[in-house]
Design a protein around this motif. Sequence first.
Motif, PDB file in Angstrom:
ATOM      1  N   THR A  16      -3.848   4.942   9.862  1.00  0.00           N
ATOM      2  CA  THR A  16      -4.676   3.745   9.966  1.00  0.00           C
ATOM      3  C   THR A  16      -4.331   2.800   8.824  1.00  0.00           C
ATOM      4  O   THR A  16      -4.276   3.210   7.658  1.00  0.00           O
ATOM      5  CB  THR A  16      -6.171   4.102   9.902  1.00  0.00           C
ATOM      6  OG1 THR A  16      -6.488   4.966  11.007  1.00  0.00           O
ATOM      7  CG2 THR A  16      -7.041   2.857   9.973  1.00  0.00           C
ATOM      8  N   LYS A  24      -4.979  -0.944   6.790  1.00  0.00           N
ATOM      9  CA  LYS A  24      -5.995  -1.945   6.479  1.00  0.00           C
ATOM     10  C   LYS A  24      -5.333  -3.283   6.212  1.00  0.00           C
ATOM     11  O   LYS A  24      -4.236  -3.351   5.660  1.00  0.00           O
ATOM     12  CB  LYS A  24      -6.807  -1.520   5.250  1.00  0.00           C
ATOM     13  CG  LYS A  24      -7.651  -0.276   5.462  1.00  0.00           C
ATOM     14  CD  LYS A  24      -8.456   0.036   4.214  1.00  0.00           C
ATOM     15  CE  LYS A  24      -9.339   1.271   4.407  1.00  0.00           C
ATOM     16  NZ  LYS A  24     -10.130   1.563   3.193  1.00  0.00           N
ATOM     17  N   THR A  61      -8.864  -3.012  10.572  1.00  0.00           N
ATOM     18  CA  THR A  61      -8.008  -1.834  10.479  1.00  0.00           C
ATOM     19  C   THR A  61      -7.239  -1.756  11.796  1.00  0.00           C
ATOM     20  O   THR A  61      -7.707  -2.228  12.832  1.00  0.00           O
ATOM     21  CB  THR A  61      -8.811  -0.542  10.268  1.00  0.00           C
ATOM     22  OG1 THR A  61      -9.726  -0.363  11.354  1.00  0.00           O
ATOM     23  CG2 THR A  61      -9.586  -0.596   8.946  1.00  0.00           C
ATOM     24  N   TRP A  62      -6.065  -1.165  11.758  1.00  0.00           N
ATOM     25  CA  TRP A  62      -5.281  -1.041  12.982  1.00  0.00           C
ATOM     26  C   TRP A  62      -4.399   0.197  12.921  1.00  0.00           C
ATOM     27  O   TRP A  62      -4.079   0.711  11.844  1.00  0.00           O
ATOM     28  CB  TRP A  62      -4.443  -2.295  13.247  1.00  0.00           C
ATOM     29  CG  TRP A  62      -3.505  -2.709  12.140  1.00  0.00           C
ATOM     30  CD1 TRP A  62      -3.788  -3.522  11.078  1.00  0.00           C
ATOM     31  CD2 TRP A  62      -2.130  -2.330  11.998  1.00  0.00           C
ATOM     32  NE1 TRP A  62      -2.682  -3.682  10.273  1.00  0.00           N
ATOM     33  CE2 TRP A  62      -1.647  -2.964  10.823  1.00  0.00           C
ATOM     34  CE3 TRP A  62      -1.252  -1.545  12.739  1.00  0.00           C
ATOM     35  CZ2 TRP A  62      -0.336  -2.821  10.372  1.00  0.00           C
ATOM     36  CZ3 TRP A  62       0.054  -1.385  12.297  1.00  0.00           C
ATOM     37  CH2 TRP A  62       0.496  -2.026  11.129  1.00  0.00           C
ATOM     38  N   SER A  63      -4.024   0.684  14.097  1.00  0.00           N
ATOM     39  CA  SER A  63      -3.178   1.872  14.185  1.00  0.00           C
ATOM     40  C   SER A  63      -2.300   1.791  15.429  1.00  0.00           C
ATOM     41  O   SER A  63      -2.610   1.070  16.383  1.00  0.00           O
ATOM     42  CB  SER A  63      -4.028   3.145  14.222  1.00  0.00           C
ATOM     43  OG  SER A  63      -4.942   3.091  15.295  1.00  0.00           O
TER      44      SER A  63
END
Length: 300
Positions: free
Chosen positions: A105, A107, A198-200
């Motif tokens: 993950t 940020k 946040t990203w994944s």
Amino acid sequence: MLGAAVILTAAGVLFCLVTAMRPDPKAGAAAVAPADVAAPAAPLAGATPSAPTSPSPAASSPAAATPSAAGATATAQTPRPSAKESPPAASAPAPSAGRIQPGTTYKGVATAYAVGDGNGACLFGPSDDLMIAAMNTTDYESSRACGAYVRVHAANGASITVRITNECPLPCAPGQLDLSQQAFAKLADPKLGRIPITWSLLSPQTSGALSIRYKTGSSPNWCGIQVIGHRNPVARLEVRTAAGWRKLPRTDYNYFLSADGSGCGGAMRITDIYGEQLTVEGTALLPDVAQPTRVQFAPH
């Protein structure tokens, strides 16, 4: 006097007999070998005698038998393949070591830009689906991020899936995504302009196969190859040549180049960041034509 002479003669004869009967010290030493000296062993048939060697460190020091902290390993006892043997093939290639990794993950912040027809630095072309984004230059990593699907989460609980089709140059910071205005609006009020996120990485379900496109100007002497519609980010592209598989360098505009024409119009092997390899054959050397294949990377 005659009696004395006889006596002396008899004594001399007796002395000689006693001396002759005593054992020879040298003969005794040669007959019996010392008990603590081992006789050298006879060499095996066909063996070549080797030069004397010093004692092994492992035999004299327990520490020498243990790999050092630097990670040394004992390789002398491992047999090596002969010139006529092929090393065993690996079960699967190792995953890519790029910046964007599965199960991580990240940020950053989200901003928004007007995407127009949806085309961008990845040169996928216009898109009807405008749920897309530009990746910051650091994580874009010379187009390695092109085509990746990422799930973006805002602090208010809203989320959206976007596909990376463009690059966000400096001052975009690591972790930053420049979303299409349409995608940003699904996370927050566009008037905010900038929000924490946040990203994944995502490996979405899809029923379509990937496509191959040769760059405009490609020929048997030079070609650029692009992969389109892939489920997972592409880590490597190789072409088959007379000498075997050859890895092509990747440009920041998302094409793999064969500067001397090697492999152009032939079979190619495509690897995603999970290590899965797909082999594509039968693609014609047609510039600027998206040629569909029958393969697609597995979901994760």
